[in-house]
Design an enzyme around this catalytic site. Structure first.
Site, PDB file in Angstrom:
ATOM      1  N   ASP A   1       0.875  -1.161   0.000  1.00  0.00           N
ATOM      2  CA  ASP A   1       0.000   0.000   0.000  1.00  0.00           C
ATOM      3  C   ASP A   1       0.924   1.226   0.000  1.00  0.00           C
ATOM      4  OD1 ASP A   1      -2.353   1.600   0.500  1.00  0.00           O
ATOM      5  OD2 ASP A   1      -1.681   1.752   2.577  1.00  0.00           O
ATOM      6  N   LEU A   2       0.405   2.380  -0.361  1.00  0.00           N
ATOM      7  CA  LEU A   2       1.247   3.588  -0.425  1.00  0.00           C
ATOM      8  C   LEU A   2       1.060   4.484   0.810  1.00  0.00           C
ATOM      9  CD1 LEU A   2       3.126   5.541  -2.037  1.00  0.00           C
ATOM     10  CD2 LEU A   2       1.040   6.482  -3.071  1.00  0.00           C
ATOM     11  N   ASP A   3      -0.167   5.033   0.943  1.00  0.00           N
ATOM     12  CA  ASP A   3      -0.440   5.990   2.020  1.00  0.00           C
ATOM     13  C   ASP A   3      -0.389   5.295   3.376  1.00  0.00           C
ATOM     14  OD1 ASP A   3      -1.002   8.267   0.320  1.00  0.00           O
ATOM     15  OD2 ASP A   3      -2.891   7.310  -0.202  1.00  0.00           O
TER      16      ASP A   3
ATOM     17  N   THR B   1       1.071  10.098   4.300  1.00  0.00           N
ATOM     18  CA  THR B   1       0.242  11.137   3.679  1.00  0.00           C
ATOM     19  C   THR B   1      -1.090  11.322   4.401  1.00  0.00           C
ATOM     20  OG1 THR B   1      -0.236   9.370   2.176  1.00  0.00           O
ATOM     21  CG2 THR B   1       1.116  11.162   1.310  1.00  0.00           C
TER      22      THR B   1
ATOM     23  N   LYS C   1      -8.895   6.039   6.458  1.00  0.00           N
ATOM     24  CA  LYS C   1      -7.664   5.384   6.016  1.00  0.00           C
ATOM     25  C   LYS C   1      -7.961   4.168   5.131  1.00  0.00           C
ATOM     26  CE  LYS C   1      -4.447   6.976   9.487  1.00  0.00           C
ATOM     27  NZ  LYS C   1      -3.627   6.672  10.665  1.00  0.00           N
ATOM     28  N   GLY C   2      -7.361   4.161   3.964  1.00  0.00           N
ATOM     29  CA  GLY C   2      -7.476   3.008   3.067  1.00  0.00           C
ATOM     30  C   GLY C   2      -8.702   3.025   2.171  1.00  0.00           C
TER      31      GLY C   2
ATOM     32  N   ARG D   1     -11.641   7.849  -2.340  1.00  0.00           N
ATOM     33  CA  ARG D   1     -11.957   9.273  -2.179  1.00  0.00           C
ATOM     34  C   ARG D   1     -13.464   9.489  -2.003  1.00  0.00           C
ATOM     35  NH1 ARG D   1      -9.699  13.054  -6.824  1.00  0.00           N
ATOM     36  NH2 ARG D   1      -7.894  11.739  -6.373  1.00  0.00           N
TER      37      ARG D   1
ATOM     38  N   SER E   1      -2.524   0.516  -4.332  1.00  0.00           N
ATOM     39  CA  SER E   1      -3.036   1.688  -3.613  1.00  0.00           C
ATOM     40  C   SER E   1      -4.388   2.123  -4.151  1.00  0.00           C
ATOM     41  CB  SER E   1      -2.041   2.849  -3.770  1.00  0.00           C
ATOM     42  OG  SER E   1      -2.617   4.066  -3.352  1.00  0.00           O
ATOM     43  N   ALA E   2      -5.222   2.667  -3.261  1.00  0.00           N
ATOM     44  CA  ALA E   2      -6.526   3.205  -3.674  1.00  0.00           C
ATOM     45  C   ALA E   2      -6.387   4.595  -4.283  1.00  0.00           C
ATOM     46  CB  ALA E   2      -7.442   3.290  -2.453  1.00  0.00           C
ATOM     47  N   SER E   3      -5.220   5.204  -4.136  1.00  0.00           N
ATOM     48  CA  SER E   3      -5.081   6.623  -4.497  1.00  0.00           C
ATOM     49  C   SER E   3      -4.951   6.859  -5.995  1.00  0.00           C
ATOM     50  CB  SER E   3      -3.856   7.207  -3.795  1.00  0.00           C
ATOM     51  OG  SER E   3      -3.656   8.537  -4.237  1.00  0.00           O
TER      52      SER E   3
ATOM     53  N   ASN F   1      -3.708   9.618  -6.857  1.00  0.00           N
ATOM     54  CA  ASN F   1      -2.530  10.503  -6.863  1.00  0.00           C
ATOM     55  C   ASN F   1      -1.222   9.732  -6.682  1.00  0.00           C
ATOM     56  OD1 ASN F   1      -3.906  13.152  -6.952  1.00  0.00           O
ATOM     57  ND2 ASN F   1      -4.746  12.500  -4.977  1.00  0.00           N
TER      58      ASN F   1
ATOM     59  N   LYS G   1     -10.911  -0.986  -1.599  1.00  0.00           N
ATOM     60  CA  LYS G   1     -10.655  -1.850  -0.445  1.00  0.00           C
ATOM     61  C   LYS G   1     -11.818  -1.643   0.530  1.00  0.00           C
ATOM     62  CE  LYS G   1      -5.691  -0.972  -0.950  1.00  0.00           C
ATOM     63  NZ  LYS G   1      -4.506  -0.296  -0.407  1.00  0.00           N
TER      64      LYS G   1
ATOM     65  N   GLU H   1       0.213  -3.480   4.684  1.00  0.00           N
ATOM     66  CA  GLU H   1      -0.933  -2.576   4.806  1.00  0.00           C
ATOM     67  C   GLU H   1      -1.018  -1.901   6.180  1.00  0.00           C
ATOM     68  OE1 GLU H   1      -3.572  -1.019   3.946  1.00  0.00           O
ATOM     69  OE2 GLU H   1      -3.801  -1.589   1.863  1.00  0.00           O
ATOM     70  N   ASP H   2      -1.455  -0.643   6.187  1.00  0.00           N
ATOM     71  CA  ASP H   2      -1.609   0.073   7.462  1.00  0.00           C
ATOM     72  C   ASP H   2      -3.071   0.273   7.857  1.00  0.00           C
ATOM     73  OD1 ASP H   2      -2.064   2.033   5.375  1.00  0.00           O
ATOM     74  OD2 ASP H   2      -2.120   3.493   7.002  1.00  0.00           O
TER      75      ASP H   2
HETATM   76  C1  BG6 Z   1      -5.774   5.725   0.221  1.00  0.00           C
HETATM   77  C2  BG6 Z   1      -5.824   6.554   1.485  1.00  0.00           C
HETATM   78  O1  BG6 Z   1      -4.481   5.250   0.016  1.00  0.00           O
HETATM   79  O2  BG6 Z   1      -6.169   6.506  -0.908  1.00  0.00           O
HETATM   80  C3  BG6 Z   1      -7.213   7.143   1.655  1.00  0.00           C
HETATM   81  O3  BG6 Z   1      -5.507   5.761   2.604  1.00  0.00           O
HETATM   82  C4  BG6 Z   1      -7.602   7.923   0.397  1.00  0.00           C
HETATM   83  O4  BG6 Z   1      -7.252   7.953   2.794  1.00  0.00           O
HETATM   84  C5  BG6 Z   1      -7.478   7.042  -0.838  1.00  0.00           C
HETATM   85  O5  BG6 Z   1      -8.936   8.400   0.517  1.00  0.00           O
HETATM   86  C6  BG6 Z   1      -7.781   7.783  -2.140  1.00  0.00           C
HETATM   87  O6  BG6 Z   1      -6.784   8.734  -2.359  1.00  0.00           O
HETATM   88  P1  BG6 Z   1      -6.809   9.883  -3.437  1.00  0.00           P
HETATM   89  O7  BG6 Z   1      -5.382  10.390  -3.432  1.00  0.00           O
HETATM   90  O8  BG6 Z   1      -7.176   9.271  -4.753  1.00  0.00           O
HETATM   91  O9  BG6 Z   1      -7.803  10.901  -2.998  1.00  0.00           O
HETATM   92 MG    MG Z   2      -2.774   3.041   3.659  1.00  0.00          MG
END
Ligand code: BG6
Ligand code: MG
Length: 215
Positions: free
Chosen positions: A10-12, A18, A46-47, A50, A115-117, A119, A146, A170-171
């Site tokens: 996982d990233l964040d 972050t 967390k996790g 968005r 990662s779910a992000s 970004n 997730k 994973e955190d």
């Molecule tokens: C996860 C974070 O990695 O990404 C979440 O733990 C976040 O808190 C999710 O909501 C989505 O991220 P982003 O950067 O696409 O808004």
């Molecule tokens: Mg995380």
């Protein structure tokens, strides 16, 4: 378990912290909408994706928005979040992460991001870590958030390894659940109390070594 052939990260909260930036940006949106948002509330985000984060935030504030307002809120939050992550550099990589990833490479164990992000690529570029990964699965490639296992199953597929040969780091509780639903071994990063579903928990990567991957 079978021999470990790949590690999925996982990233964040695992590679970089972050969560503090997500928190500040969501808090700003909450304050604009007229309610407070605490660090404890932030644990629930967390996790999760968005859009799910926004739903939880609105639930906490007891506020209903229409679809257009929801999109505008997420866009505003992401704009503030981008201001933080655009200032990140490699000094923000969490302790022990690079040494462990290098050890995996030296031992021919594949590495993927899960990662779910949306970004994730911006962050990986800013911390100069894109080249560590054999596959990168982020929020732009998945349709299920997730605790759905999609992100990790896709990571294993891109690497060409079986789920039973993968270890996930994973955190977040939602992430640990996703790993277990993917039938992968899972190492929690953080507090054992919170990540009880993981196979074992480390407080930081300073505690991690290749030897600990021999289960
Ligand atoms: C996860 C974070 O990695 O990404 C979440 O733990 C976040 O808190 C999710 O909501 C989505 O991220 P982003 O950067 O696409 O808004
Ligand atoms: Mg995380």
């Amino acid at each position: 378990m079978a021999e470990v052939k790949a590690c999925l990260f996982d990233l964040d909260g695992v590679i970089v912290d972050t969560a503090k930036y997500h928190y500040l940006a969501w808090k700003r949106l909450a304050n604009e909408l007229g309610f407070d948002f605490t660090e404890q509330d932030n644990e629930r985000l967390k996790g999760v994706s968005r859009v799910r984060s926004l739903e939880i935030l609105l639930e906490i504030g007891g506020i209903t928005l229409d679809e257009q307002e929801k999109q505008a809120g997420m866009d505003r939050k992401n704009g503030w979040y981008l201001e933080y992550i655009n200032k990140m550099d490699s000094s923000e990589v969490l302790p022990g992460v690079k040494a462990f990833l290098q050890a995996l490479r030296d031992n021919n164990i594949k590495i993927a991001l899960g990662s779910a992000s949306k970004n994730a690529m911006i962050i990986l570029r800013n911390i100069d870590m894109v080249s560590y990964f054999d596959a990168i699965v982020d929020g732009t490639k998945t349709s299920q958030a997730k605790p759905d296992p999609e992100v990790f199953l896709l990571g294993a597929k891109e690497l060409g390894v079986a789920p039973s040969e993968c270890v996930v780091f994973e955190d977040a509780e939602a992430g640990v659940e996703a790993a277990k639903r993917a039938e992968m071994y899972c190492v929690g990063v953080g507090s054992a109390e919170q990540l009880g579903q993981a196979d074992f928990v480390i407080a930081s990567f300073d505690e991690m070594s290749i030897d600990r991957l021999k289960f």
